[in-house]
Every structure is written in structure tokens, then in C-alpha cells.
Design a protein around this motif. Sequence first.
Motif, PDB file in Angstrom:
ATOM      1  N   ALA A 195      -0.342  17.177  13.301  1.00 38.57           N
ATOM      2  CA  ALA A 195      -1.688  17.149  12.717  1.00 38.57           C
ATOM      3  C   ALA A 195      -1.675  17.748  11.309  1.00 38.57           C
ATOM      4  N   GLU A 196      -0.957  18.838  11.141  1.00 41.11           N
ATOM      5  CA  GLU A 196      -0.869  19.456   9.821  1.00 41.11           C
ATOM      6  C   GLU A 196      -0.144  18.539   8.839  1.00 41.11           C
ATOM      7  N   ALA A 197       0.935  17.872   9.335  1.00 41.17           N
ATOM      8  CA  ALA A 197       1.677  16.969   8.463  1.00 41.17           C
ATOM      9  C   ALA A 197       0.817  15.776   8.038  1.00 41.17           C
ATOM     10  N   LYS A 198       0.034  15.242   8.992  1.00 40.88           N
ATOM     11  CA  LYS A 198      -0.835  14.111   8.644  1.00 40.88           C
ATOM     12  C   LYS A 198      -1.926  14.535   7.665  1.00 40.88           C
ATOM     13  N   TYR A 199      -2.436  15.739   7.893  1.00 45.58           N
ATOM     14  CA  TYR A 199      -3.457  16.231   6.961  1.00 45.58           C
ATOM     15  C   TYR A 199      -2.888  16.374   5.561  1.00 45.58           C
ATOM     16  N   LEU A 200      -1.713  16.984   5.459  1.00 52.05           N
ATOM     17  CA  LEU A 200      -1.098  17.162   4.141  1.00 52.05           C
ATOM     18  C   LEU A 200      -0.713  15.824   3.524  1.00 52.05           C
ATOM     19  N   SER A 201      -0.256  14.901   4.396  1.00 49.41           N
ATOM     20  CA  SER A 201       0.084  13.574   3.890  1.00 49.41           C
ATOM     21  C   SER A 201      -1.153  12.867   3.332  1.00 49.41           C
ATOM     22  N   GLY A 202      -2.274  12.998   4.072  1.00 50.06           N
ATOM     23  CA  GLY A 202      -3.520  12.387   3.582  1.00 50.06           C
ATOM     24  C   GLY A 202      -3.968  12.992   2.265  1.00 50.06           C
ATOM     25  N   VAL A 203      -3.858  14.324   2.159  1.00 48.90           N
ATOM     26  CA  VAL A 203      -4.215  14.967   0.897  1.00 48.90           C
ATOM     27  C   VAL A 203      -3.321  14.482  -0.225  1.00 48.90           C
ATOM     28  N   GLY A 204      -2.014  14.335   0.072  1.00 49.86           N
ATOM     29  CA  GLY A 204      -1.085  13.857  -0.951  1.00 49.86           C
ATOM     30  C   GLY A 204      -1.381  12.431  -1.373  1.00 49.86           C
ATOM     31  N   ILE A 205      -1.681  11.575  -0.388  1.00 50.02           N
ATOM     32  CA  ILE A 205      -1.988  10.179  -0.719  1.00 50.02           C
ATOM     33  C   ILE A 205      -3.263  10.097  -1.552  1.00 50.02           C
ATOM     34  N   ALA A 206      -4.266  10.916  -1.160  1.00 49.57           N
ATOM     35  CA  ALA A 206      -5.522  10.906  -1.922  1.00 49.57           C
ATOM     36  C   ALA A 206      -5.295  11.339  -3.370  1.00 49.57           C
ATOM     37  N   LYS A 207      -4.472  12.394  -3.530  1.00 46.59           N
ATOM     38  CA  LYS A 207      -4.170  12.849  -4.892  1.00 46.59           C
ATOM     39  C   LYS A 207      -3.364  11.805  -5.663  1.00 46.59           C
ATOM     40  N   GLN A 208      -2.438  11.139  -4.946  1.00 50.48           N
ATOM     41  CA  GLN A 208      -1.640  10.100  -5.598  1.00 50.48           C
ATOM     42  C   GLN A 208      -2.518   8.953  -6.071  1.00 50.48           C
ATOM     43  N   ARG A 209      -3.441   8.537  -5.215  1.00 53.21           N
ATOM     44  CA  ARG A 209      -4.321   7.427  -5.590  1.00 53.21           C
ATOM     45  C   ARG A 209      -5.255   7.835  -6.731  1.00 53.21           C
ATOM     46  N   GLN A 210      -5.685   9.103  -6.690  1.00 51.87           N
ATOM     47  CA  GLN A 210      -6.526   9.581  -7.768  1.00 51.87           C
ATOM     48  C   GLN A 210      -5.767   9.581  -9.092  1.00 51.87           C
ATOM     49  N   ALA A 211      -4.482   9.986  -9.032  1.00 50.76           N
ATOM     50  CA  ALA A 211      -3.662   9.999 -10.245  1.00 50.76           C
ATOM     51  C   ALA A 211      -3.426   8.581 -10.760  1.00 50.76           C
ATOM     52  N   ILE A 212      -3.185   7.645  -9.822  1.00 51.79           N
ATOM     53  CA  ILE A 212      -2.989   6.248 -10.238  1.00 51.79           C
ATOM     54  C   ILE A 212      -4.251   5.703 -10.896  1.00 51.79           C
ATOM     55  N   THR A 213      -5.391   6.014 -10.285  1.00 50.47           N
ATOM     56  CA  THR A 213      -6.661   5.533 -10.845  1.00 50.47           C
ATOM     57  C   THR A 213      -6.903   6.097 -12.241  1.00 50.47           C
ATOM     58  N   ASP A 214      -6.633   7.390 -12.385  1.00 46.97           N
ATOM     59  CA  ASP A 214      -6.806   8.013 -13.699  1.00 46.97           C
ATOM     60  C   ASP A 214      -5.850   7.421 -14.723  1.00 46.97           C
ATOM     61  N   GLY A 215      -4.609   7.161 -14.285  1.00 51.61           N
ATOM     62  CA  GLY A 215      -3.639   6.577 -15.222  1.00 51.61           C
ATOM     63  C   GLY A 215      -4.024   5.183 -15.641  1.00 51.61           C
ATOM     64  N   LEU A 216      -4.487   4.374 -14.667  1.00 59.21           N
ATOM     65  CA  LEU A 216      -4.913   3.015 -15.003  1.00 59.21           C
ATOM     66  C   LEU A 216      -6.109   3.029 -15.950  1.00 59.21           C
ATOM     67  N   ARG A 217      -7.052   3.913 -15.650  1.00 56.73           N
ATOM     68  CA  ARG A 217      -8.228   4.002 -16.522  1.00 56.73           C
ATOM     69  C   ARG A 217      -7.826   4.365 -17.948  1.00 56.73           C
ATOM     70  N   GLU A 218      -6.880   5.307 -18.076  1.00 62.74           N
ATOM     71  CA  GLU A 218      -6.434   5.733 -19.407  1.00 62.74           C
ATOM     72  C   GLU A 218      -5.682   4.617 -20.121  1.00 62.74           C
ATOM     73  N   ASN A 219      -4.848   3.874 -19.365  1.00 61.31           N
ATOM     74  CA  ASN A 219      -4.113   2.762 -19.975  1.00 61.31           C
ATOM     75  C   ASN A 219      -5.055   1.665 -20.450  1.00 61.31           C
ATOM     76  N   ILE A 220      -6.054   1.382 -19.640  1.00 61.27           N
ATOM     77  CA  ILE A 220      -7.008   0.319 -20.022  1.00 61.27           C
ATOM     78  C   ILE A 220      -7.756   0.714 -21.293  1.00 61.27           C
ATOM     79  N   LEU A 221      -8.196   1.956 -21.355  1.00 61.31           N
ATOM     80  CA  LEU A 221      -8.933   2.407 -22.537  1.00 61.31           C
ATOM     81  C   LEU A 221      -8.054   2.393 -23.781  1.00 61.31           C
TER      82      LEU A 221
END
Length: 288
Positions: A195-221
Motif C-alpha cells: 500500500a505504501e509503495a502504491k501510494y508513493l508510486s501514485g505520487v511519483g506518477i502524478a508529479k511526473q505527469r505534472q512535470a511533463i505538462t509543465d514542460g509541454l506548456r513551456e515548449n509550446i509557448l
Amino acid sequence: MVSAFFVFCGCVDQASVAVVEKWGRFVRLAEPGLHFFNPFAGECVAGSLSTRVQSLDVRVETKTKDNVFVQLICTIQYRVVKENADDAFYELQNPQQQIQAYVFDVARAIVPRMNLDDLFEQKNDVAKAVLEELEKVMADYGYSIEHILMVDIIPDAAVRKAMNDINAAQRLQLASVYKGEAEKILMVKKAEAEAEAKYLSGVGIAKQRQAITDGLRENILNFSHSVSGTSAKEVMDLIMVTQYFDTIKELGDGSKNTTVFIPHGPGHVKDISNQIRDGMMQASSSNV
């Protein structure tokens, strides 16, 4: 023992006592050392006794209260009382047989009133009872009972096997309980870790997706500002095509990869980009 040097003298060994008679009648006791006798007056040494502590092993077979036949092995330590050596010499012909008979009598009177488990726990009580009885009886014959040791208690072979089986079963049962508790703790800890591993994995995936979104937004601009006349949609399509071909290249470089894109083709990148753009727009509207 008595050693004669001359006709009228004799020597009594250490730890021994001699019985002196006159005309066949007891006269006195001769302690260790040199003694003079007058054979012409009828004096002679009738015999001698050792005053050392002697040991006698007695094996008694009897039955317990719960109908289990057992053998008791007792060791009796006894000695002749020096002052009463005449009683030991004249009154008792076979002291070992007499002691053995009383041990049989007392043991077979006490043990049948005890269960087998109680007998093992209270064997000293049996030895004490035998000692008290022997002391009273053998004192009249000039013997002193020093110690009685209950050396061993041997049940019947079938009973010993059954007792060992019961003990082994109890230990196996206890071991099973401990093993079950250990497995329970292990499963709980494993579930908590997952359960702890899945929670940390979910947090990591969320942060990864947030970073990808921010990077794409910056590249587009940045691309929109660098190249005039381009819209955000066109820049997004270009980035998606570039990432698509980078992924194909990575799959081709790895000989053990088995990933397959279905459907496959650059034209489908437009559908993927539309889905990503719709997701980004929904996320933006929800944040507002």
C-alpha cells in the motif's frame, strides 16, 4: 580383617571391627589396632565387619495409580554402626536381602497411590519414606542408613513412546501457532508495504505527469514566440510526432522489447494529440 602375628596377639585393620568370643560367647568388640587374646582361656576372634559406607542398588517393579507399570532404581548407602557391631554380626545374616525386602514393601505401598506424572515430580518423597522406614528397622540390627537415592524411574516402553508422542504433538502444535502468527505478521507487513509503495508510486506518477505538462506548456509557448504564425495546436502536433518517432526508435534499439502499438501509423498521432489536448483543457477548466 584380623591378622595374627603370634599365638596370643592379633591386629584389626582400619575401618573394621572384630567380634571377640570366649568359649563361643560374645565378650567384646575389638577396634582397629593390636590386641592380645588368650586362646587357652577360650578367647578367639569370631569374625570382623567393615565400617565403611556400602552401596546397594535395588530395582523395584510396581504399578502406579493410573495403571502404568514402572521400574524404580534405588541406591541405598548404609554402614555398620561401630558401637552396635555385635548386633549386626549376630542378629542379621543377610543385610542386603533385608534392606531390599523393606524397599520393595515401602515402594509398593506408596507408588500405587500416585499417578505417573506425580511419581516423577515426587520421587524424593518416595525416597524419604523408604529412608524413614529403613532407619527404624535397620537401627535394631546395628546398621545406619546414610542416604537413599531414587536414581531412575523407567516406565514401560510403550508408555514411554506414548509420552514422547504426546510431547512431540504438543510442541508441533505450539510451533504451528507461532508459525501462523509469524505468517500473519508477514502478510500484514507485506500488505502495508504494498500500500505504501502504491501510494508513493501514485505520487511519483502524478508529479511526473505534472512535470511533463509543465514542460509541454513551456515548449509550446517558446515555439509560438520563436516562430510567428504557428498556433498552439500545431506546435502540440509537432511535439507528439517527434515523441512518437523517438519511441519507435527506442523500441527498435532494444532487441528484447515486445511492445507493439495498435493501431500503428503516424496518422494516429493526431488522435493521441487530440486526446491529450482535451485532457489538458479539462484539467485547466477544473483548476479554474
